[in-house]
Design a protein around this motif. Sequence first.
Motif, PDB file in Angstrom:
ATOM      1  N   LEU A 124     -28.761 -44.674 -10.859  1.00 55.33           N
ATOM      2  CA  LEU A 124     -27.729 -43.695 -10.464  1.00 55.33           C
ATOM      3  C   LEU A 124     -26.379 -44.379 -10.314  1.00 55.33           C
TER       4      LEU A 124
ATOM      5  N   LYS B  62     -24.502 -45.013 -13.218  1.00 48.36           N
ATOM      6  CA  LYS B  62     -24.113 -43.748 -13.848  1.00 48.36           C
ATOM      7  C   LYS B  62     -24.922 -43.449 -15.098  1.00 48.36           C
ATOM      8  N   ARG B  63     -26.237 -43.741 -15.034  1.00 46.04           N
ATOM      9  CA  ARG B  63     -27.067 -43.475 -16.200  1.00 46.04           C
ATOM     10  C   ARG B  63     -28.301 -42.684 -15.807  1.00 46.04           C
ATOM     11  N   ALA B  64     -28.122 -41.781 -14.819  1.00 45.34           N
ATOM     12  CA  ALA B  64     -29.276 -41.076 -14.269  1.00 45.34           C
ATOM     13  C   ALA B  64     -30.121 -40.418 -15.349  1.00 45.34           C
TER      14      ALA B  64
END
Lengths: 412, 320
Positions: free
Chosen positions: A42, A45-47
Motif C-alpha cells: 500500500l 502505492k501498488r495495492a
Amino acid sequence: MSEFLSALFLALSLQAGYNTSLVLVGSAILGAGAGAIGVFVLLRKRALVSDAISHATLPGIALAFLFGTWAFGDGRSLWLLLLGATLSAGIGVLAVEWMTRRTRLTEDTAIGTVLSTFFALGIVLLTFIQSLDVGGQAGLSDFILGSTAGLLRADAMLIAVTASLVSLVLITRIKQFSLLCFDPLFAHAQGMKVANLDRLLLLLLLAIVVIGLKTAGLVLVIALTIIPPVAARFWTDRVGPMLLVSAAIGGIGAYFGAAFSSIAADLPTGGLIVLTLFAVFLVSMLVAPSRGVFGSTLKHFFFQRTIHERQGLLAVSRGEPIFDPLTRRLLIKRGYLRADGAPTNEGTMAAQKMARDQALWNAYRRAYPTEAMMLDDWSLRPIDDVLPKDLVQSLSPELAPVSISKSRGGRA
Amino acid sequence: MIEFLQLDFPSILLGTLAALSCGLLGNFLVLRKQALMGDTISHVVLPGIVAGFLLTGVSATWPMMLGAMIAALFAVAMIEVIRRAGRIETGAAMGVIFTTMFAAGVVMLEQSGARGVHLDVEHALYGNLESAIWLDAFGISDLWNPAALATLPEAIWRILGVTVLVILFILAFYKELMITSFDVAHADSLGISSSKFGIALVFMTALAAVAAFAAVGSILVIAMFICPAATARMLTDRLSTQLWISAFVSIISGILGYLLAAFGLGWLGYDNSVSAAGMIALVAGLLQVFAMIFAPRYGMLFNRATSTDQLEDDTPRMTP
C-alpha cells in the motif's frame, strides 16, 4: 439467538471440532501475513498489483492440472497446482513491470491487461478441461471462490510456514522496505538496489496470495492484502506500528470471519472474512482518533473555534466591532463580550493578552522564519506554552514599548 | 448456414457489441489512468444484481439491471469517500470496495439459494454468451426482415442501445472528453469542468459494464475496457485515430474470439468448445501484445534507441 452465540463461542474458543479449528487458525495466520505484507504494498502505492497477481494464477493452475493429468494420471496434487499458480503469477508480475517500464502504458493499464488476459486464458483452459473426460476437475473452481471445507492439516501447515517466512523477511528488512516506500531516490543514493527490493516485495506478496488462493479464492484474497493496511492507515502514520496493527486486523478479522462462517451452512468462508475485515475497516475509518472521520471532524470543530476566538479577541484589541455570528457567540459565552457586543472587563484584558501574544508570534516569525514554518500550530496557542521562556523574553525587546491596546495595524 | 445464423450469429453480435461499447469508453479510462474502473464496476454489480433478484423474486432483467446500476454508482461514491477520508490512493480505495461488495454478493447468493436460477458466480465471471440464440432465423434474408429481427434475444437490443448511446455520448462531447482527459488544468482554464465529465464518463462506464456484464460476464468487460484502447494507444497519438483503431480491435476480437472458441478446438480434433467470452478477451489481449511489440513508433522492437527514462514520462501527448 443464544444457540447462535454459543455456537460462535465454541468456534471462537476452538472447541467446535478439529476441522473448524484448523480453518480458524489457518485463516488467522494467513490474514496476519497478508495484512503485514499489504502495508508495504500500500505504501508503495501498488495495492492493486495483488489484483493482477491473483488473477494471473488461474492459467498456471489449469496448466498444472493438465500436466498432472497427463504425467501422473491425476492433476489434483495441491503442490503441483500451487507451483503452476506461482509460475504464472510470476510471469504476470514481470509482464506488469515490463509494460510499465518499456511501453508508454501506465501501471493501471498494465495491471488491467495482465489480470484480464491471464484470467481469460485461465477461463478458456478451465472450460477446455471441463470438456475433457478426466477426474477431479470440479475442484479447480474452488480456486476462484475459495473453499475451506477441504482444508487439510498439511494445507494449514503450508500456510503457517509460508506466512512465518514472509513475516521473518519483512521484519529483517523493515528499514529497507520503509525507505523504499517513503524515499526510493534516497534508497537508491544509499546504494540499495531499488528494483531488487521491489521484486522481493512482490515475491513476498505473490507467496501470500498463492497460499491464500484455496482458502479465500482469487477474487477475495485481494481483500486480505488491501483492507487491513488501509484500515491500519487510519490509526497510525508510522511504519512499525502500522505493520503490527495491520497484521492484527488481518489475523483477527480472518479468525472471526472464519468463525462466523462455521456456525451455519451456506456461509462461504472467504466472503465472510472479507465482510468482517470491512467492518473493522469501517470502524477504523469512523473512530480512529487521528485520521478517522469523527476524530478529524472533532479536530476541525475545535480548530475553527480556536481561530474564531483568537480573531475575535484581536479585533476587540483593535477596537473593531465583531459581526461574525459564531465569533460573537463564542466571545459572549466566554464572558468577553456583553450581549450588545461591547467588551467586558475580562474581554478587554483577554484581548490585550492576545494582542501581546500575536505581537510576540509576529516577532518570532521575523526573527526565525524557518523555525516558525516548521511549527504546526504557529500563532494558534499562547506563545508561552509553545516556546521556551528565555526565547520569548529575547523576543520581547523587539516589541515597541507601546501600550498594547494601541498597537493597531502593523503588528497583528 | 441456417444453424450458424440461429446459434452463432446472435452470440457474435452480442459479444462484438459488448466489446465495442466497452472498448470505445476504455480509451478515455486509459488516458485518465482509470483503467481499473471497469474492473471495479464489473465486480461491484454482483450484489446489486442479486438484490434486484431477491427483492422482485423473479429473474427479470430490469430489476437486476437497476440493482446493478445502483450498486455501481454507490461503489463509485464510496471509493471517493474513502479516498478523501483516508487520503489514500484511488487504487487502494477501489480494492477495499470492490472486494467487499463482491464478497457481499457471494454471501447473498449462497444464502438466498438463488444459485441455479442461472444466477451463479461462474456465470457472473464469464457470462453465457453461447446461450444467445435466434431460433426464428430461417435464411440470410431474415437479416433485413423486421419481423424476424424483432425476435433476436432481448440482450442484443439492450447492448445495441447502449452502444448507440456510447457513440452519441462520445460524438456529442468529443472535445470536452478529449481536453479533460489530456490536460485538466487547460480544461479548467477553458471553463470545462473536468469533474463533471469525469462523473459522466463513470456513469457511461457503469451503463456499458452493466449491460455487457449480464450477457458476457465480468472478464470480457474488464478486458474490453482496457485492451483495445491500450492497443490503439500503442499505435497512435491522435485521439480520433485511437478511437477508430480501438473500435476496429474490439470488433475483430469479438468475431475472431467467438469463432476460435466455437470452432477452434474442432480444427484441432476435439469436438468441444471453450468459453467464448474468455477467448474474445484473450484475443484482445494477444492483439495488444502484438501492438506492444511491433507498433511502428512505440513498439519495443522499434524503440530500442529510446532510453527507459524517456519512456517513463507517461504524460499523454496532446494532439487533437
